[in-house]
Design a protein around this motif. Structure first.
Motif, PDB file in Angstrom:
ATOM      1  N   THR A  33       0.699  -1.274   0.095  1.00 23.89           N
ATOM      2  CA  THR A  33       0.030   0.031   0.068  1.00 23.89           C
ATOM      3  C   THR A  33       0.838   1.294  -0.091  1.00 23.89           C
ATOM      4  OG1 THR A  33      -1.784  -1.005   1.205  1.00 23.89           O
ATOM      5  CG2 THR A  33      -1.682   1.269   1.364  1.00 23.89           C
ATOM      6  N   MET A  34       0.767   2.247  -0.962  1.00 25.70           N
ATOM      7  CA  MET A  34       1.618   3.127  -1.224  1.00 25.70           C
ATOM      8  C   MET A  34       0.657   4.409  -1.294  1.00 25.70           C
ATOM      9  SD  MET A  34       4.206   1.458  -4.166  1.00 25.70           S
ATOM     10  CE  MET A  34       2.947   0.742  -4.990  1.00 25.70           C
ATOM     11  N   ARG A  35       1.562   5.516  -1.132  1.00 26.80           N
ATOM     12  CA  ARG A  35       0.881   6.884  -1.313  1.00 26.80           C
ATOM     13  C   ARG A  35       1.483   7.710  -2.401  1.00 26.80           C
ATOM     14  NH1 ARG A  35      -2.180  10.800   3.218  1.00 26.80           N
ATOM     15  NH2 ARG A  35      -2.875  12.086   1.811  1.00 26.80           N
ATOM     16  N   ALA A  46      11.707   2.072  -0.771  1.00 19.64           N
ATOM     17  CA  ALA A  46      11.535   1.358   0.335  1.00 19.64           C
ATOM     18  C   ALA A  46      10.225   0.234   0.062  1.00 19.64           C
ATOM     19  CB  ALA A  46      11.271   2.282   1.624  1.00 19.64           C
ATOM     20  N   HIS A  47       9.138   0.834  -0.665  1.00 14.02           N
ATOM     21  CA  HIS A  47       8.191   0.054  -1.021  1.00 14.02           C
ATOM     22  C   HIS A  47       8.834  -1.112  -1.721  1.00 14.02           C
ATOM     23  CE1 HIS A  47       4.972   1.783   1.104  1.00 14.02           C
ATOM     24  NE2 HIS A  47       5.361   3.065   0.788  1.00 14.02           N
ATOM     25  N   LEU A 207       5.792  -5.586  11.540  1.00 12.15           N
ATOM     26  CA  LEU A 207       5.983  -5.331  10.130  1.00 12.15           C
ATOM     27  C   LEU A 207       6.696  -4.084  10.206  1.00 12.15           C
ATOM     28  CD1 LEU A 207       5.163  -5.995   7.064  1.00 12.15           C
ATOM     29  CD2 LEU A 207       3.373  -4.376   7.263  1.00 12.15           C
ATOM     30  N   PRO A 208       7.897  -3.999   9.195  1.00 12.89           N
ATOM     31  CA  PRO A 208       8.579  -2.894   9.384  1.00 12.89           C
ATOM     32  C   PRO A 208       7.894  -1.741   8.401  1.00 12.89           C
ATOM     33  CG  PRO A 208       9.663  -4.515   7.787  1.00 12.89           C
ATOM     34  CD  PRO A 208       8.382  -5.093   8.554  1.00 12.89           C
ATOM     35  N   GLY A 209       6.925  -0.972   8.915  1.00 14.67           N
ATOM     36  CA  GLY A 209       6.187  -0.072   8.088  1.00 14.67           C
ATOM     37  C   GLY A 209       7.101   0.920   7.304  1.00 14.67           C
ATOM     38  N   VAL A 210       6.762   1.388   6.234  1.00 19.36           N
ATOM     39  CA  VAL A 210       7.545   2.446   5.665  1.00 19.36           C
ATOM     40  C   VAL A 210       7.631   3.745   6.118  1.00 19.36           C
ATOM     41  CG1 VAL A 210       8.001   3.958   3.381  1.00 19.36           C
ATOM     42  CG2 VAL A 210       7.668   1.212   3.155  1.00 19.36           C
ATOM     43  N   THR A 211       6.283   4.052   6.496  1.00 18.45           N
ATOM     44  CA  THR A 211       6.022   5.396   7.626  1.00 18.45           C
ATOM     45  C   THR A 211       6.759   5.269   8.811  1.00 18.45           C
ATOM     46  OG1 THR A 211       4.070   5.635   6.289  1.00 18.45           O
ATOM     47  CG2 THR A 211       4.358   7.070   8.079  1.00 18.45           C
ATOM     48  N   ARG A 212       6.741   3.975   9.275  1.00 17.58           N
ATOM     49  CA  ARG A 212       7.635   3.880  10.603  1.00 17.58           C
ATOM     50  C   ARG A 212       9.004   4.283  10.150  1.00 17.58           C
ATOM     51  NH1 ARG A 212      11.080   0.201  12.889  1.00 17.58           N
ATOM     52  NH2 ARG A 212      11.021  -0.223  14.980  1.00 17.58           N
ATOM     53  N   TRP A 213       9.627   3.535   9.304  1.00 12.83           N
ATOM     54  CA  TRP A 213      11.143   4.077   8.898  1.00 12.83           C
ATOM     55  C   TRP A 213      11.321   5.532   8.673  1.00 12.83           C
ATOM     56  CZ3 TRP A 213      12.007   5.731   3.885  1.00 12.83           C
ATOM     57  CH2 TRP A 213      13.342   6.270   3.661  1.00 12.83           C
ATOM     58  N   ALA A 214      10.315   6.194   7.922  1.00 12.78           N
ATOM     59  CA  ALA A 214      10.321   7.590   7.693  1.00 12.78           C
ATOM     60  C   ALA A 214      10.483   8.514   8.818  1.00 12.78           C
ATOM     61  CB  ALA A 214       9.216   8.146   6.765  1.00 12.78           C
ATOM     62  N   VAL A 215       9.460   8.099   9.792  1.00  9.33           N
ATOM     63  CA  VAL A 215       9.394   8.935  11.203  1.00  9.33           C
ATOM     64  C   VAL A 215      10.208   8.667  11.860  1.00  9.33           C
ATOM     65  CG1 VAL A 215       8.027   8.817  13.223  1.00  9.33           C
ATOM     66  CG2 VAL A 215       6.770   8.899  11.242  1.00  9.33           C
ATOM     67  N   LEU A 216      11.241   7.479  12.125  1.00  9.43           N
ATOM     68  CA  LEU A 216      12.092   7.314  12.793  1.00  9.43           C
ATOM     69  C   LEU A 216      13.339   8.213  12.234  1.00  9.43           C
ATOM     70  CD1 LEU A 216      12.026   3.699  13.739  1.00  9.43           C
ATOM     71  CD2 LEU A 216      11.924   5.434  15.289  1.00  9.43           C
ATOM     72  N   GLU A 217      13.436   8.028  10.895  1.00  7.73           N
ATOM     73  CA  GLU A 217      14.669   9.008  10.287  1.00  7.73           C
ATOM     74  C   GLU A 217      14.653  10.487  10.429  1.00  7.73           C
ATOM     75  OE1 GLU A 217      17.266   7.871   7.571  1.00  7.73           O
ATOM     76  OE2 GLU A 217      17.008   6.101   8.884  1.00  7.73           O
ATOM     77  N   GLU A 250      -0.275   8.530   7.899  1.00  7.08           N
ATOM     78  CA  GLU A 250       0.756   9.373   8.123  1.00  7.08           C
ATOM     79  C   GLU A 250       1.031   9.042   9.619  1.00  7.08           C
ATOM     80  OE1 GLU A 250       0.090  13.290   6.150  1.00  7.08           O
ATOM     81  OE2 GLU A 250       0.943  12.302   4.116  1.00  7.08           O
ATOM     82  N   VAL A 251       0.893  10.318  10.311  1.00  6.61           N
ATOM     83  CA  VAL A 251       0.854  10.238  11.725  1.00  6.61           C
ATOM     84  C   VAL A 251      -0.414  10.755  12.460  1.00  6.61           C
ATOM     85  CG1 VAL A 251       2.170  11.461  13.783  1.00  6.61           C
ATOM     86  CG2 VAL A 251       3.357  11.119  11.786  1.00  6.61           C
ATOM     87  N   ARG A 252      -0.982   9.758  13.027  1.00  4.69           N
ATOM     88  CA  ARG A 252      -2.437   9.887  13.581  1.00  4.69           C
ATOM     89  C   ARG A 252      -2.177   9.725  15.241  1.00  4.69           C
ATOM     90  NH1 ARG A 252      -8.096   6.756  12.234  1.00  4.69           N
ATOM     91  NH2 ARG A 252      -9.392   8.143  13.404  1.00  4.69           N
ATOM     92  N   PRO A 253      -2.679  10.987  15.937  1.00  4.21           N
ATOM     93  CA  PRO A 253      -2.427  10.709  17.292  1.00  4.21           C
ATOM     94  C   PRO A 253      -3.693  10.029  17.826  1.00  4.21           C
ATOM     95  CG  PRO A 253      -3.433  12.805  16.512  1.00  4.21           C
ATOM     96  CD  PRO A 253      -2.968  12.161  15.374  1.00  4.21           C
TER      97      PRO A 253
END
Length: 284
Positions: A33-35, A46-47, A207-217, A250-253
């Motif tokens: 699933t991509m955006r 990354a995807h 699962l190593p999420g792509v957004t997880r990776w982006a947020v950590l970076e 993306e990022v959801r509180p």
């Protein structure tokens, strides 16, 4: 809408795959699933890397180069005149005789589906309306030894059952057999305690999420302390803030988790802004 089915653009109402396709029969398929922002997929490399990893784990050789797959994705976006969109790329083992053991002679099915989303970036519109409500569920995360945690496959019953168990909550938090937090049904989990950003580590069934990776970076770039580790629901409930990440959100509180409530998401908001700025710079 036009979908791409095995390289051909087909009207959505006419797009179909065989009932003998192993992706339909057994969940024997990989997907991403991509955006897309501004007509281009965010973090395509990354995807593609994760898709390749899933296909390797399943033993599926789709026979398409990275450039050909990317061409089908962006060709489908262009055919639908979509700049900002949800994109799903599926690779199944294809049509084979109805036996559980797959044949070495494969003719994979490759499908690209797109749907319109709002503009992203700094001037964009988020796809969720409110902070999430989240619950811990009794459905355990499938062990990596049973189904590779790094593989994103059509076998999504684990997440489906978790969401059913969560009832009217927006997301389900799954634990492993030892009671450690792993991930949401469709998201990765982050919490903040005393200014430190925490998330379950990838030595768990995550699962190593792509957004997880982006947020950590991005967190590392802007100087937010990071700790990846093993956590319990109690750690999340006593945190200062909690948020979720995935490709579309993306990022959801998080507003509530089980009986805990959160009054702030300052670090989450800072990271959401950083994601928006990254998207703006790269795609607009």
């Amino acid at each position: 809408m036009l979908y791409n089915v095995n390289g051909d653009l087909v009207a959505a109402d006419d797009a179909a795959v065989s009932v003998s396709d192993r992706g339909f029969q057994y969940g024997d398929a990989a997907f991403e699933t991509m955006r897309a922002y501004g007509g281009q997929v965010f973090a395509w490399a990354a995807h593609f890397k994760r898709l390749r990893s899933t296909c390797n784990a399943l033993g599926i050789d789709h026979g398409l180069s990275e450039s050909k797959l990317r061409g089908r994705v962006h060709g489908t976006l262009a055919a639908n005149d979509l700049a900002d969109a949800y994109v799903r790329l599926t690779v199944s083992r294809g049509v084979q005789p109805g036996k559980l053991s797959p044949s070495d002679d494969t003719d994979p099915t490759v499908v690209v589906v797109t749907e319109s989303l709002p503009r992203g970036g700094v001037d964009g519109t988020r796809v969720w309306d409110d902070p999430a409500t989240v619950r811990t569920v009794d459905v355990e995360r499938v062990r990596d030894a049973a189904l590779p945690a790094t593989a994103k496959t059509h076998n999504y019953l684990n997440g489906i059952l978790a969401r059913i168990d969560a009832g009217d909550a927006d997301e389900a938090i799954m634990l492993d057999a030892r009671g450690r937090v792993t991930e949401g049904a469709t998201s990765n989990v982050f919490f903040v305690d005393d200014g430190v950003l925490h998330t379950p580590s990838l030595d768990l069934d995550v699962l190593p999420g792509v957004t997880r990776w982006a947020v950590l970076e991005l967190a590392d770039t802007i100087g937010i302390p990071i700790e990846e580790g093993h956590y319990t629901p109690r750690d999340l409930r006593h945190a200062d803030e909690l948020f979720l990440t995935n490709t579309t959100w993306e990022v959801r509180p998080v507003a509530t988790y089980d009986h805990a409530t959160y009054d702030t998401c300052k670090v989450g908001a800072r990271l959401a802004r950083a994601v928006a700025e990254e998207v703006e710079e790269r795609h607009y």
